[in-house]
Scaffold this active site. Structure first.
Site, PDB file in Angstrom:
ATOM      1  N   LYS A  11     -82.965  47.707 -19.060  1.00 42.33           N
ATOM      2  CA  LYS A  11     -82.540  46.300 -19.042  1.00 42.33           C
ATOM      3  C   LYS A  11     -83.490  45.410 -19.854  1.00 42.33           C
ATOM      4  O   LYS A  11     -84.609  45.819 -20.188  1.00 42.33           O
ATOM      5  CB  LYS A  11     -82.438  45.824 -17.586  1.00 42.33           C
ATOM      6  CG  LYS A  11     -81.358  46.576 -16.781  1.00 42.33           C
ATOM      7  CD  LYS A  11     -81.206  45.997 -15.367  1.00 42.33           C
ATOM      8  CE  LYS A  11     -80.144  46.751 -14.586  1.00 42.33           C
ATOM      9  NZ  LYS A  11     -79.914  46.154 -13.231  1.00 42.33           N
ATOM     10  N   TYR A  51     -70.261  44.347 -15.194  1.00 40.15           N
ATOM     11  CA  TYR A  51     -70.606  44.049 -13.798  1.00 40.15           C
ATOM     12  C   TYR A  51     -69.476  43.329 -13.061  1.00 40.15           C
ATOM     13  O   TYR A  51     -69.730  42.633 -12.073  1.00 40.15           O
ATOM     14  CB  TYR A  51     -71.899  43.234 -13.744  1.00 40.15           C
ATOM     15  CG  TYR A  51     -73.154  44.087 -13.946  1.00 40.15           C
ATOM     16  CD1 TYR A  51     -73.539  45.031 -12.988  1.00 40.15           C
ATOM     17  CD2 TYR A  51     -73.946  43.962 -15.078  1.00 40.15           C
ATOM     18  CE1 TYR A  51     -74.670  45.817 -13.160  1.00 40.15           C
ATOM     19  CE2 TYR A  51     -75.089  44.743 -15.263  1.00 40.15           C
ATOM     20  CZ  TYR A  51     -75.437  45.669 -14.286  1.00 40.15           C
ATOM     21  OH  TYR A  51     -76.568  46.449 -14.459  1.00 40.15           O
ATOM     22  N   ASN A 114     -84.642  44.355 -12.740  1.00 42.06           N
ATOM     23  CA  ASN A 114     -85.117  45.598 -12.123  1.00 42.06           C
ATOM     24  C   ASN A 114     -85.118  46.802 -13.074  1.00 42.06           C
ATOM     25  O   ASN A 114     -84.915  47.935 -12.658  1.00 42.06           O
ATOM     26  CB  ASN A 114     -84.361  45.879 -10.822  1.00 42.06           C
ATOM     27  CG  ASN A 114     -82.874  46.029 -11.037  1.00 42.06           C
ATOM     28  OD1 ASN A 114     -82.405  45.968 -12.149  1.00 42.06           O
ATOM     29  ND2 ASN A 114     -82.141  46.238  -9.962  1.00 42.06           N
ATOM     30  N   HIS A 117     -80.526  50.348 -15.131  1.00 36.83           N
ATOM     31  CA  HIS A 117     -79.250  50.545 -14.437  1.00 36.83           C
ATOM     32  C   HIS A 117     -79.012  52.033 -14.270  1.00 36.83           C
ATOM     33  O   HIS A 117     -79.389  52.814 -15.139  1.00 36.83           O
ATOM     34  CB  HIS A 117     -78.099  49.953 -15.262  1.00 36.83           C
ATOM     35  CG  HIS A 117     -76.746  50.425 -14.801  1.00 36.83           C
ATOM     36  ND1 HIS A 117     -76.112  49.892 -13.714  1.00 36.83           N
ATOM     37  CD2 HIS A 117     -75.942  51.417 -15.258  1.00 36.83           C
ATOM     38  CE1 HIS A 117     -74.960  50.528 -13.521  1.00 36.83           C
ATOM     39  NE2 HIS A 117     -74.828  51.463 -14.455  1.00 36.83           N
ATOM     40  N   GLU A 128     -68.418  53.993 -17.430  1.00 37.73           N
ATOM     41  CA  GLU A 128     -69.529  53.304 -18.106  1.00 37.73           C
ATOM     42  C   GLU A 128     -69.934  54.020 -19.394  1.00 37.73           C
ATOM     43  O   GLU A 128     -70.312  53.372 -20.375  1.00 37.73           O
ATOM     44  CB  GLU A 128     -70.713  53.193 -17.149  1.00 37.73           C
ATOM     45  CG  GLU A 128     -70.421  52.259 -15.974  1.00 37.73           C
ATOM     46  CD  GLU A 128     -71.493  52.289 -14.885  1.00 37.73           C
ATOM     47  OE1 GLU A 128     -71.306  51.604 -13.867  1.00 37.73           O
ATOM     48  OE2 GLU A 128     -72.513  52.990 -15.051  1.00 37.73           O
TER      49      GLU A 128
END
Ligand code: ATP
Ligand code: MG
Length: 139
Positions: A11, A51, A114, A117, A128
């Site tokens: 990320k 998302y 965080n 993913h 995905e």
């Protein structure tokens, strides 16, 4: 039967903090093979779609803003039991709850920022993977 691929994104926070190399090393050390990989930046439209399952959650708009705030690394990872094993390797969503040695414990900034993913099911791993990669981009 458990599937053998999962989809990860490093990320924007982890890219900004120069953790791409360290995170890829952890991924390789844990026995995952890289089937596809790209350095890219999500558009707002792409992040909203990726998302979409969280669209009614209070954190959705902030999450989309964060995920489009800078480049990411997307990759398809291959290993037996990939989804479950990768989620073990990354640790809990909130790095404060993540186990020692997990990627999020080591490299995440916060619940939102965080670091990585990981797909949450074999079905979503395939969805995905198709979201980020064409067939000719996989080896
Ligand atoms: P990911 O899908 O990114 O692998 P996850 O499956 O551990 O993470 P999800 O519940 O799917 O967690 O949430 C998706 C992402 O939304 C989280 O990784 C985090 O970046 C953000 N997020 C989730 N819950 C919160 C929250 N309460 N506050 C802020 N951000 C959140
Ligand atoms: Mg998730």
């Amino acid at each position: 039967m458990s599937g053998n691929i999962t989809l990860t994104m490093i990320k924007p926070d982890a890219v900004k903090n120069n953790y791409i190399g360290a995170i890829l090393a952890k991924i390789n050390e844990a026995g995952f093979k890289i089937k596809a990989m790209k350095y890219t930046k999500l558009s707002v439209e792409q992040a909203r779609e990726f998302y979409a399952v969280h669209k009614d959650r209070p954190f959705y708009n902030d999450l989309v803003e964060f995920m489009t705030s800078g480049p990411i690394v997307a990759a398809i990872l291959e290993k037996e039991n990939a989804v479950e094993d990768f989620r073990k390797l990354i640790g809990a969503t909130n790095p404060a709850d993540a186990e020692e040695g997990t990627i999020r414990k080591l490299y995440a900034e916060s619940m939102q920022n965080n670091a990585v993913h990981g797909s949450d099911s074999d079905e979503n791993a395939n969805i995905e993977a198709n979201f980020h990669f064409s067939k000719t981009e996989r080896f």
